[in-house]
Motif scaffolding. Structure first.
Motif, PDB file in Angstrom:
ATOM      1  N   VAL A 166       0.819  -1.214   0.000  1.00  7.59           N
ATOM      2  CA  VAL A 166       0.000   0.000   0.000  1.00  7.59           C
ATOM      3  C   VAL A 166       0.850   1.261   0.000  1.00  7.59           C
ATOM      4  CG1 VAL A 166      -1.858   1.227   1.181  1.00  7.59           C
ATOM      5  CG2 VAL A 166      -1.825  -1.267   1.185  1.00  7.59           C
ATOM      6  N   LYS A 167       1.973   1.223   0.693  1.00  8.94           N
ATOM      7  CA  LYS A 167       2.830   2.407   0.746  1.00  8.94           C
ATOM      8  C   LYS A 167       3.419   2.692  -0.643  1.00  8.94           C
ATOM      9  CE  LYS A 167       5.098   5.752   2.776  1.00  8.94           C
ATOM     10  NZ  LYS A 167       4.328   7.024   2.834  1.00  8.94           N
ATOM     11  N   ALA A 168       3.852   1.661  -1.331  1.00  9.73           N
ATOM     12  CA  ALA A 168       4.373   1.859  -2.689  1.00  9.73           C
ATOM     13  C   ALA A 168       3.266   2.376  -3.607  1.00  9.73           C
ATOM     14  CB  ALA A 168       4.957   0.552  -3.232  1.00  9.73           C
ATOM     15  N   ALA A 169       2.065   1.830  -3.432  1.00  5.33           N
ATOM     16  CA  ALA A 169       0.932   2.284  -4.251  1.00  5.33           C
ATOM     17  C   ALA A 169       0.673   3.763  -4.017  1.00  5.33           C
ATOM     18  CB  ALA A 169      -0.312   1.462  -3.917  1.00  5.33           C
ATOM     19  N   GLU A 170       0.742   4.170  -2.747  1.00  2.00           N
ATOM     20  CA  GLU A 170       0.499   5.564  -2.393  1.00  2.00           C
ATOM     21  C   GLU A 170       1.568   6.481  -3.005  1.00  2.00           C
ATOM     22  OE1 GLU A 170       0.207   6.165   1.864  1.00  2.00           O
ATOM     23  OE2 GLU A 170       0.436   8.335   1.689  1.00  2.00           O
ATOM     24  N   ASP A 171       2.841   6.120  -2.791  1.00  7.03           N
ATOM     25  CA  ASP A 171       3.923   7.018  -3.196  1.00  7.03           C
ATOM     26  C   ASP A 171       4.154   7.027  -4.706  1.00  7.03           C
ATOM     27  OD1 ASP A 171       4.168   7.468  -0.549  1.00  7.03           O
ATOM     28  OD2 ASP A 171       6.170   6.613  -0.318  1.00  7.03           O
ATOM     29  N   PHE A 172       3.942   5.903  -5.369  1.00  4.95           N
ATOM     30  CA  PHE A 172       4.235   5.825  -6.806  1.00  4.95           C
ATOM     31  C   PHE A 172       2.968   5.895  -7.658  1.00  4.95           C
ATOM     32  CE2 PHE A 172       7.897   3.287  -4.975  1.00  4.95           C
ATOM     33  CZ  PHE A 172       8.822   4.316  -5.111  1.00  4.95           C
ATOM     34  N   ASN A 173       1.848   6.133  -6.998  1.00  6.67           N
ATOM     35  CA  ASN A 173       0.583   6.271  -7.707  1.00  6.67           C
ATOM     36  C   ASN A 173       0.295   5.058  -8.598  1.00  6.67           C
ATOM     37  OD1 ASN A 173      -1.795   7.579  -8.288  1.00  6.67           O
ATOM     38  ND2 ASN A 173      -0.936   8.814  -9.940  1.00  6.67           N
ATOM     39  N   ILE A 174       0.440   3.882  -8.005  1.00  8.43           N
ATOM     40  CA  ILE A 174       0.102   2.647  -8.720  1.00  8.43           C
ATOM     41  C   ILE A 174      -1.074   1.974  -8.009  1.00  8.43           C
ATOM     42  CG2 ILE A 174       2.362   2.367  -9.789  1.00  8.43           C
ATOM     43  CD1 ILE A 174       3.277   0.571  -7.652  1.00  8.43           C
ATOM     44  N   THR A 175      -1.667   0.992  -8.652  1.00 10.55           N
ATOM     45  CA  THR A 175      -2.899   0.405  -8.134  1.00 10.55           C
ATOM     46  C   THR A 175      -2.636  -0.466  -6.908  1.00 10.55           C
ATOM     47  OG1 THR A 175      -3.767   0.373 -10.372  1.00 10.55           O
ATOM     48  CG2 THR A 175      -4.878  -1.035  -8.757  1.00 10.55           C
TER      49      THR A 175
END
Lengths: 451, 451
Positions: A166-175
């Protein structure tokens, strides 16, 4: 090293090349990833007080520490585009900078480019097997600590659709995407009630995990009951997940049972130690799986686990530099260079990148790096110059690109790479050659340092 | 899952077990690492505003977001000590907490414990081969992005002496150590001048890299010249580094040439794709190497690249919970448990850990988890209870331990493990058994959920 440079040649100008020597996974290519992160860091890199105190305790001199206090990266970067398809033994990224600055950034640059390129490549191989199926990264619990953050980013560049990180999704704007764990069903004991509660609270994108007790006799039956109840509420169950057992057999049975229950819209999600080979086998068997969740093998880049990229000095104060080795493939390429990619008449990659001296302006022939009998005429080819300036004097000269944009670019580049380079068994070898001038100058330097 | 729990059973109490199912590297044990980091994070874990905004955008409900805003971990952790020698299929760490809290921490806990235990174990295998030689971690440029930070920590727990990762050295108070790169010598072109400048600026712990052009004919000769010059200044060259070629041959030649030059004190450092097998081979050949620099194979935990640790629910609101599987070894162990380690009369590990229900107070027999014909009497054994409470209601109940203390503890524990469990080929299998009561209760639950 930096302190010695500071004391002896503080104004030295260096050119370093980033490249790797052989493709991971016995494959035919690498997807280059990590560039945007490196550029972000280079624009902001500095030593904070606690760093300087630590270095002072370790005997570094005050004059050098004062230099580090004001340290900024002022160099120039020429690079392949992030997401491009790249090959061994040609510069992928070139750093031209004061030698202290070029040295200080080495480990950070290798660390981020090696790892993300490894994972983007692994992800792309899995994408190649999975064809149009949805691919989700679910690897964080087995990733290498915080490195999992960058694994999720690289996975999307290589062709994945989303991540459970979820953190990667948040920071990199991925699903962001996840499903339930076995513990959720266990906490109820009653599998049907667990499914009902989950579907009630999260009816959108609801995926039920059906193998906690028995996939076909318990999990699937309870999922069908809940799917029918959801229909009464105007909702649709998105999918059921298989996480153990024979996935090909279970997927076929599950599809048939769902279809017989008029639940043709319910998708089948599969996970459990998947990689490009398992997914290819499932596809070959006709397993009707819509979504694959891939974990450990993706985020650790198994079995290779590392891309052996290196960072080698090729020029110092405008003089060429070389490193010799008893292993001929490990001899480095001197001089500041450019790399040209040959295109065929349809605009597809022809299968040849030529490495030239930066000063050369016509590219008419390339030679095998070591085999004196092999050369190729390049007359009449269209070509692209691959190393483009992305940072000048420490400042980016282009807007940063999003992960989604990079992934789309990568896909467009892969479409230009003929299929024979993408196969898993003995892929076609993409040719990397040197211009006659570069080869000649390299050989002169080899002889100069030879014992 | 957390939101569903919040809506349906916000006060549920869960017990989760952390364990793994098979030893990595075909080895006989794992060194448990990462606990201190997990406890640090648990004491400080919270959701920041940007996290909550992201979750709100993804459809989580306001009431649940309000709960997350004040989220703190209030659970209790019972665990093996960090650095202990542990074995498959027994709880290593146990979380007893509100089920939402226990669920939210799952991925973080698995991520840090799986990775650091993998690397500490790999490091320990390398230590086993290297005997008393100095071992330095040099892997950051091939590590999995920022995960390399924890790899360096785990390497020291497993028996390494230092790291080239300066940030990890600073934060974990471990020894920082590095040498020069080929680029340093290349930047001079003149190898002798490069060595001279380095030795002048950094005479303490000076290690010269001697394979840039030719190890024996150039690098070693120049290093000897500089060593003699250092003696005139009252300094001593610490070592020379071999980074390519046949390390056994080159080390022997180098030692002889150094000794003939009255430089018996100059150490030999070796690097280049080392692992526990290469180092064992070098030792077997009598290569006189004093210091090994190990990189990629250490920090990526090759070839396994992951420890498959899992986090399974074993009790919910005081009721036992189980997960079934068609693969018998994947059936989970219900109930809150304790693990007892049997000691022989000399205080050495006897080779048997017994898993018991937490409520049992006498441990007299253990049974094979699946084979009904195998059991072992434990009467008369001394034993240790391995799961000790380290966090109560979200607060540590003991001082945090330094990496150096953990490494020393690990070493003391390994000394109690008989040698046959440490060998690389077909190590002796350490027995993990269940008390008769736990086994009986598990089998009742299996039958209850069986289809």
């Amino acid at each position: 090293m930096a302190q010695v440079y500071f004391k002896t040649k503080p104004d030295g100008r260096a050119v370093f090349d980033y490249y790797y020597r052989s493709n991971p996974f016995n494959g035919g290519y690498v997807i280059f990833a990590g560039l945007e992160n490196v550029l972000d860091i280079l624009e902001n890199l500095k030593f904070v007080d606690s760093d300087l105190e630590f270095l002072e305790q370790h005997g570094f001199e005050q004059e050098f520490l004062d230099y580090l206090k004001d340290f900024r990266f002022h160099g120039t970067i020429r690079s392949s585009q992030e997401g491009d398809v790249v090959f061994p033994n040609r510069p992928i990224l070139q750093v031209e900078a004061n030698i202290i600055e070029a040295q200080v950034i080495e480990t950070m640059l290798l660390n981020l480019l090696n790892f993300q390129s490894l994972i983007a490549t692994k992800a792309n191989r899995i994408r190649h097997s999975a064809k149009d199926a949805t691919l989700l990264d679910m690897g964080l619990r087995r990733a290498h600590a915080t490195g999992g953050y960058y694994a999720s980013r690289a996975a999307v560049i290589g062709g994945f659709d989303g991540t459970s990180n979820v953190k990667a999704a948040e920071d990199f704007n991925i699903t962001a995407s996840g499903t339930m764990a076995h513990s959720f069903i266990q906490s109820y004991g009653d599998e049907l009630q667990a499914f009902r509660d989950f579907a009630k609270v999260r009816p959108k994108n609801c995926v039920l995990l059906i193998d906690t007790y028995n996939t076909l006799r318990s999990g699937l039956q309870n999922a069908i009951t809940v799917a029918k109840e959801m229909e009464q509420e105007g909702e649709q169950l998105m999918g059921v997940r298989l996480d153990s057992g024979d996935l090909a057999y279970l997927a076929k049975q599950t599809r048939k049972i769902l279809d017989d229950a008029n639940l043709g819209y319910v998708k089948i999600v599969a996970s459990n130690q998947l990689d490009e080979f398992v997914i290819k086998s499932l596809k070959d068997q006709g397993a009707p799986i819509d979504i694959y969740g891939v974990g450990t093998n993706l985020v650790t880049g198994k079995p290779d686990a590392a891309l052996g990229g290196v960072y080698k000095l090729s020029e110092f104060n405008d003089d060429p530099r070389i490193k010799l080795s008893e292993n001929i493939i490990k001899v480095s390429l001197p001089y500041k260079k450019q790399v040209y990619r040959m295109l065929d008449k349809a605009g597809m990659f022809y299968g040849a990148d030529a490495v030239a001296m930066f000063t050369e302006d016509t590219i008419e022939q390339m030679e095998h790096p070591f085999d004196a009998t092999k050369h190729m005429s390049l007359k009449g080819f269209e070509y692209e110059a691959l190393l483009q300036e992305v940072m000048t004097d420490g400042k980016r000269i282009s807007m940063s690109r999003t992960v989604t944009e990079i992934a789309a670019y990568s896909k467009s580049r892969l479409e230009k790479l003929p299929e024979e380079y993408k196969r898993f068994q003995n892929p076609h070898i993409y040719k990397i050659g040197l211009t006659p001038q570069l080869k000649k100058e390299r050989d002169i330097l080899v002889l100069k340092h030879k014992f």
